[in-house]
Write an enzyme that holds these catalytic residues in place. Sequence first.
Site, PDB file in Angstrom:
ATOM      1  N   ILE A 184      43.373  47.709  27.382  1.00  0.00           N
ATOM      2  CA  ILE A 184      43.922  46.555  26.665  1.00  0.00           C
ATOM      3  C   ILE A 184      42.974  45.355  26.712  1.00  0.00           C
ATOM      4  CG2 ILE A 184      45.227  45.445  28.527  1.00  0.00           C
ATOM      5  CD1 ILE A 184      47.653  45.484  26.635  1.00  0.00           C
ATOM      6  N   HIS A 219      42.590  56.399  37.457  1.00  0.00           N
ATOM      7  CA  HIS A 219      42.114  56.390  36.064  1.00  0.00           C
ATOM      8  C   HIS A 219      40.599  56.300  36.018  1.00  0.00           C
ATOM      9  CE1 HIS A 219      42.983  52.214  37.242  1.00  0.00           C
ATOM     10  NE2 HIS A 219      41.972  51.854  36.470  1.00  0.00           N
ATOM     11  N   HIS A 223      37.437  54.980  33.664  1.00  0.00           N
ATOM     12  CA  HIS A 223      37.033  54.117  32.547  1.00  0.00           C
ATOM     13  C   HIS A 223      35.897  54.816  31.791  1.00  0.00           C
ATOM     14  CE1 HIS A 223      38.871  50.166  33.823  1.00  0.00           C
ATOM     15  NE2 HIS A 223      38.832  50.746  35.012  1.00  0.00           N
TER      16      HIS A 223
HETATM   17  P1  AMP Z   1      41.206  48.806  37.545  1.00  0.00           P
HETATM   18  O1  AMP Z   1      42.508  49.251  38.201  1.00  0.00           O
HETATM   19  O2  AMP Z   1      40.494  47.774  38.383  1.00  0.00           O
HETATM   20  O3  AMP Z   1      40.337  49.970  37.191  1.00  0.00           O
HETATM   21  O4  AMP Z   1      41.581  48.067  36.200  1.00  0.00           O
HETATM   22  C1  AMP Z   1      42.681  48.476  35.423  1.00  0.00           C
HETATM   23  C2  AMP Z   1      42.329  48.451  33.956  1.00  0.00           C
HETATM   24  O5  AMP Z   1      43.520  48.748  33.236  1.00  0.00           O
HETATM   25  C3  AMP Z   1      41.807  47.111  33.435  1.00  0.00           C
HETATM   26  O6  AMP Z   1      40.586  47.335  32.736  1.00  0.00           O
HETATM   27  C4  AMP Z   1      42.915  46.616  32.500  1.00  0.00           C
HETATM   28  O7  AMP Z   1      42.435  45.910  31.376  1.00  0.00           O
HETATM   29  C5  AMP Z   1      43.602  47.919  32.099  1.00  0.00           C
HETATM   30  N1  AMP Z   1      45.009  47.785  31.759  1.00  0.00           N
HETATM   31  C6  AMP Z   1      45.975  47.155  32.464  1.00  0.00           C
HETATM   32  N2  AMP Z   1      47.158  47.269  31.856  1.00  0.00           N
HETATM   33  C7  AMP Z   1      46.949  47.974  30.734  1.00  0.00           C
HETATM   34  C8  AMP Z   1      47.777  48.438  29.665  1.00  0.00           C
HETATM   35  N3  AMP Z   1      49.087  48.168  29.629  1.00  0.00           N
HETATM   36  N4  AMP Z   1      47.216  49.156  28.664  1.00  0.00           N
HETATM   37  C9  AMP Z   1      45.894  49.433  28.691  1.00  0.00           C
HETATM   38  N5  AMP Z   1      45.061  49.042  29.665  1.00  0.00           N
HETATM   39  C10 AMP Z   1      45.570  48.314  30.666  1.00  0.00           C
END
Ligand code: AMP
Length: 132
Positions: free
Chosen positions: A30, A93, A95
């Site tokens: 997002i 997750h 990236h």
């Molecule tokens: P991290 O846990 O540090 O790898 O970061 C979590 C990632 O999830 C970040 O890049 C956020 O922008 C992304 N994120 C958080 N909420 C959402 C969502 N509802 N939909 C898509 N991406 C998300």
Amino acid sequence: MSTIFSKIVRGEIPCHKVAESEDYLAFLDINPLAKGHTLVIPKEETDYIFDLDDELLAGLMVFSKKVAKAIKARIACNRVGVTVIGLEVPHAHVHLVPINVMNDINFSKKKLEYTQEELAAIAADIGGFFRP
Ligand code: AMP
């Protein structure tokens, strides 16, 4: 309490889906670092990626590879960078970030802003090139 990603899996909150299988889901980040920045998750909720069992972890990587190929087919880039951070959302997750230079995958960078319509179009475009 379930994570925001589990809520996405259950369809309780929306996402811009790129690809899906029985065990995995890929959707656009997002707050993207680059156009096409995609997250790949196991549907089953586990916080830390290295707590996944071997089979699920291996499957996550294989699914990520297929998603990365679809990203590369549609987004102009040198390659698709692969990173695991997990400091924000406690649901494992990967990236996948289209990159040309090192700084393109600098997570301290200001994130890009797209409209919901633009994100929907990007997800559909990449998703159209996903091959299971
Ligand atoms: P991290 O846990 O540090 O790898 O970061 C979590 C990632 O999830 C970040 O890049 C956020 O922008 C992304 N994120 C958080 N909420 C959402 C969502 N509802 N939909 C898509 N991406 C998300």
